[in-house]
Design an enzyme around this catalytic site. Structure first.
Site, PDB file in Angstrom:
ATOM      1  N   ASP A 432       0.824  -1.214   0.000  1.00  0.00           N
ATOM      2  CA  ASP A 432       0.000   0.000   0.000  1.00  0.00           C
ATOM      3  C   ASP A 432       0.861   1.268   0.000  1.00  0.00           C
ATOM      4  O   ASP A 432       2.069   1.213   0.195  1.00  0.00           O
ATOM      5  CB  ASP A 432      -0.903   0.031   1.256  1.00  0.00           C
ATOM      6  CG  ASP A 432      -1.973  -1.043   1.224  1.00  0.00           C
ATOM      7  OD1 ASP A 432      -1.996  -1.835   0.244  1.00  0.00           O
ATOM      8  OD2 ASP A 432      -2.774  -1.115   2.176  1.00  0.00           O
ATOM      9  N   ASP A 433       0.159   2.366  -0.204  1.00  0.00           N
ATOM     10  CA  ASP A 433       0.653   3.730   0.056  1.00  0.00           C
ATOM     11  C   ASP A 433       1.667   4.277  -0.958  1.00  0.00           C
ATOM     12  O   ASP A 433       2.096   5.410  -0.821  1.00  0.00           O
ATOM     13  CB  ASP A 433       1.245   3.865   1.476  1.00  0.00           C
ATOM     14  CG  ASP A 433       0.191   3.634   2.566  1.00  0.00           C
ATOM     15  OD1 ASP A 433      -0.992   3.460   2.191  1.00  0.00           O
ATOM     16  OD2 ASP A 433       0.563   3.610   3.751  1.00  0.00           O
ATOM     17  N   HIS A 483      -5.684   2.881  -3.871  1.00  0.00           N
ATOM     18  CA  HIS A 483      -5.738   3.019  -2.407  1.00  0.00           C
ATOM     19  C   HIS A 483      -6.355   4.380  -2.092  1.00  0.00           C
ATOM     20  O   HIS A 483      -6.058   4.979  -1.079  1.00  0.00           O
ATOM     21  CB  HIS A 483      -4.296   2.905  -1.857  1.00  0.00           C
ATOM     22  CG  HIS A 483      -4.202   2.641  -0.391  1.00  0.00           C
ATOM     23  ND1 HIS A 483      -4.990   1.732   0.288  1.00  0.00           N
ATOM     24  CD2 HIS A 483      -3.358   3.162   0.565  1.00  0.00           C
ATOM     25  CE1 HIS A 483      -4.648   1.697   1.568  1.00  0.00           C
ATOM     26  NE2 HIS A 483      -3.659   2.572   1.775  1.00  0.00           N
ATOM     27  N   HIS A 487      -5.767   9.080   0.560  1.00  0.00           N
ATOM     28  CA  HIS A 487      -5.693   8.246   1.758  1.00  0.00           C
ATOM     29  C   HIS A 487      -6.593   8.719   2.913  1.00  0.00           C
ATOM     30  O   HIS A 487      -6.194   8.716   4.071  1.00  0.00           O
ATOM     31  CB  HIS A 487      -4.224   8.164   2.234  1.00  0.00           C
ATOM     32  CG  HIS A 487      -3.934   6.889   2.985  1.00  0.00           C
ATOM     33  ND1 HIS A 487      -4.228   6.729   4.329  1.00  0.00           N
ATOM     34  CD2 HIS A 487      -3.357   5.734   2.597  1.00  0.00           C
ATOM     35  CE1 HIS A 487      -3.850   5.537   4.730  1.00  0.00           C
ATOM     36  NE2 HIS A 487      -3.312   4.898   3.684  1.00  0.00           N
ATOM     37  N   HIS A 575       3.788  -2.320   2.975  1.00  0.00           N
ATOM     38  CA  HIS A 575       3.742  -0.951   2.439  1.00  0.00           C
ATOM     39  C   HIS A 575       4.995  -0.697   1.634  1.00  0.00           C
ATOM     40  O   HIS A 575       6.094  -1.023   2.084  1.00  0.00           O
ATOM     41  CB  HIS A 575       3.571   0.060   3.577  1.00  0.00           C
ATOM     42  CG  HIS A 575       2.266  -0.121   4.301  1.00  0.00           C
ATOM     43  ND1 HIS A 575       2.085  -1.095   5.268  1.00  0.00           N
ATOM     44  CD2 HIS A 575       1.067   0.527   4.180  1.00  0.00           C
ATOM     45  CE1 HIS A 575       0.830  -1.046   5.714  1.00  0.00           C
ATOM     46  NE2 HIS A 575       0.193  -0.060   5.059  1.00  0.00           N
TER      47      HIS A 575
END
Ligand code: ZN
Length: 622
Positions: A432-433, A483, A487, A575
């Site tokens: 993620d991210d 995602h 965020h 991540h």
């Protein structure tokens, strides 16, 4: 009294004389009968001997040879036409046993279809057809009086197969009997034979002769006793072939041509029929519209041909700048798959934007493009992973792994690799991210090094900043999901705000990749029922959390994964923005591979575990 005695003696003499006469007559009659019987047998024997020995032994090429009237006899006669059109039943017999009754049509259909190599036809019922030339030879049986008992006519079809056999044969085309009878009359008259009054009538009305065809002419054996005075002999008359000029054809090409012409006539006239057609099975191309004609070439299944004209049986086609002929039964209006393809007929969908190739080669010219979800007709598949499709009324070729039998979802889900073994354990690592130009690229280096893939849930905002990283993710076979754009915790957002996040994210991916993504991981994994109803993608959470964001420690990250016993079907959360995560990945990827796991994308994991990903549904593993 002496006088009386004398009279009595006389009576006795007359009686004795009468007895003698009766005995004599009886004896005479007996002798006559015996003589007749002997004569009859002698005649019969003579005839049989003559027919069986002499007449069947002919000089061929100056040497005596036995000519057996067997099915393999090289001597044939042709009956091209019939005068009596009313009879339409033909009996096929062999050795006096009727094998089959044919209607005229069915017989000649069978001849034409080459179902019978030989047609053995009882002469009494024999009629040659109007529309075909059949080949025959005659077997005659003559009784002891020299009268014809019967004749069998053996016929066979003229075709290429028979050509060799017929090569040296002499073949009648027409009424040869008229020529034989006229020749015999002329022959007997000119050679000073003493002829019976009705000799012409006898010769004309009775076929009491036997003939065979030899290399030197037609040899006729004629029972002369009804024609020539005081003759009890068979007479042998040789008729030179020149006499048969016009009805005898020893040129097989002509005969085949006549045969072909008659068949061609039946096939009908060629009429204009300009179109493209496809070869159904590997087929012959002929020089003429006849199966007997010269073979020009063969064409393989699937070949596209430019048809110009057709009749009932043949089509004229352009082939390498020549006009040649092919059987209509070999052609199809429908596009036929090439010979190396296994036929199919199904609608398939493009799973991505793909190019349609001109031939089964990735480097070949592109004939068109399909967008994701476009439907196309597939007509064949090859063992080496290609599909043959119909595009713009022509053929095209696409790699089979870019096509799906089911319509793809509204969103891009990446290619499902065909290299996954469904029977082997598999796990999906997710990041993620990102994207992050440093750590994301280090993770990608590791994945690439081990030929492994993962799934990246990227932020639209960062995608805009680092599009090349996202492109690289996809380029090495990884899956990309969203995602969100910035965020946020979606559970705290309004519908408008959620849709705004999705729209911005989509725009970022469209710009970087040319298509939207097909999966979402909501930040923090948060998606309440309202959020779920707002999301147009399947929601992918995880069931193995490495806590990499918290520990920022390579060994701790690895420990979280290692403590899970069986990872098959699991989704691991990581991540891509931490160097420590990239450090851990360098160890984790080869470790999992060594443990026998296949590293796959989320879509692959779902696919190979049999799940159908549905929008608004939350998944933790498969
Ligand atoms: Zn996050």
């Amino acid at each position: 009294m002496p006088k009386h005695k004398k009279k009595s003696k006389l009576k006795k003499s007359v009686k004795a004389l009468l007895i003698c006469l009766v005995v004599f007559i009886g004896l005479f009659l007996s002798i006559l009968l015996v003589y007749k019987h002997i004569q009859s047998n002698k005649m019969k024997n003579t005839v049989e001997k003559y027919i069986k020995k002499q007449s069947l032994t002919q000089e061929l090429d100056g040497k005596k040879k036995d000519i057996n009237f067997s099915l393999n006899s090289p001597y044939y006669a042709i009956y091209p036409n019939t005068k009596n059109k009313s009879i339409d039943k033909i009996f096929i017999d062999y050795k006096n046993k009727i094998i089959k009754n044919y209607s005229k049509k069915s017989l000649f259909d069978s001849i034409k279809n080459n179902n019978y190599k030989y047609q053995i036809i009882n002469y009494e019922n024999f009629l040659a057809p109007d529309d075909i030339i059949s080949v025959a030879y005659i077997e005659s049986n003559i009784n002891s009086k020299g009268t014809l008992i019967n004749e069998n006519v053996y016929t066979l079809n003229i075709g290429l197969k028979e050509k060799e056999k017929l090569k040296d044969s002499y073949i009648f085309v027409g009424n040869y009997k008229e020529i034989i009878t006229n020749y015999l009359i002329k022959y007997f008259e000119e050679n000073g034979y003493k002829l019976n009054k009705n000799y012409k009538k006898v010769i004309n009305s009775k076929y009491n002769y036997k003939y065979i065809l030899t290399n030197n002419g037609v040899v006729v054996y004629f029972n002369s006793n009804e024609v020539i005075k005081n003759s009890k002999k068979f007479i042998k008359v040789s008729i030179p072939y020149e006499e048969f000029n016009g009805i005898m054809n020893i040129n097989l090409e002509n005969i085949n041509k006549k045969y072909d012409d008659s068949v061609k006539l039946e096939y009908g006239k060629f009429t204009k029929n300009e179109k493209f057609m496809y070869v159904k099975i590997n087929s012959n191309l002929y020089k003429e519209n006849s199966k007997n004609s010269k073979l020009v070439s063969t064409v393989s299944k699937g070949t596209k041909l430019n048809v110009t004209e057709s009749n009932k049986v043949f089509s004229k086609v352009k082939y390498k700048d020549k006009l040649v002929y092919i059987l209509n039964s070999s052609l199809s209006d429908e596009i036929i798959a090439d010979s190396e393809f296994t036929d199919c007929n199904e609608d398939v969908y493009a799973i991505d934007k793909i190019e349609i190739k001109k031939s089964k080669d990735e480097n070949s010219e592109s004939v068109g493009t399909l967008n994701r979800k476009d439907k196309i007709k597939r007509i064949g598949t090859s063992d080496d992973g290609w599909s043959e499709v119909v595009y713009n009324d022509d053929k095209g070729f696409i790699k089979s792994n870019l096509l799906s039998l089911t319509e793809p979802s509204d969103f891009y889900r990446g290619n499902i690799s065909a290299n996954v073994n469904p029977g082997k354990a598999m796990v999906a690592i997710t990041f993620d991210d990102g994207p992050n130009p440093s750590s994301s690229n280090r993770i990608l280096d590791t994945l690439q090094k081990y030929n492994a893939v993962a799934t990246f849930f990227d932020l639209g905002k960062l995608v805009n900043s680092y599009p090349d990283v996202v492109k690289r993710e996809e380029a090495i076979g990884c899956e990309v999901g969203t995602h969100t754009h910035t965020h946020p915790n979606l559970n705290n957002l309004s519908a408008e705000a959620i849709q705004g996040e999705l729209a911005n994210s989509k725009e970022a991916f469209m710009k970087a990749l040319g298509h939207d993504v097909s999966l979402i991981r909501p930040p923090y994994g948060n998606a309440n029922d309202f959020v779920k109803s707002q999301l147009p993608y399947p929601i992918i959470n995880w069931n193995v959390d490495t806590l990499d964001w918290k520990s920022r420690n390579k060994d701790a990250i690895l420990a979280e994964v290692r403590k899970v016993g069986n990872l098959d079907g699991k989704i691991i959360l990581m991540h891509s923005i931490y160097e420590t995560t990239a450090d851990a990945v360098e160890v984790l990827v080869p470790e999992l591979i060594n443990q026998g796991y296949q590293l796959v994308t989320v879509s692959e994991l779902a696919y190979y575990k049999g799940a159908t990903l549905t929008k608004g549904v939350k998944y933790f593993g498969f």
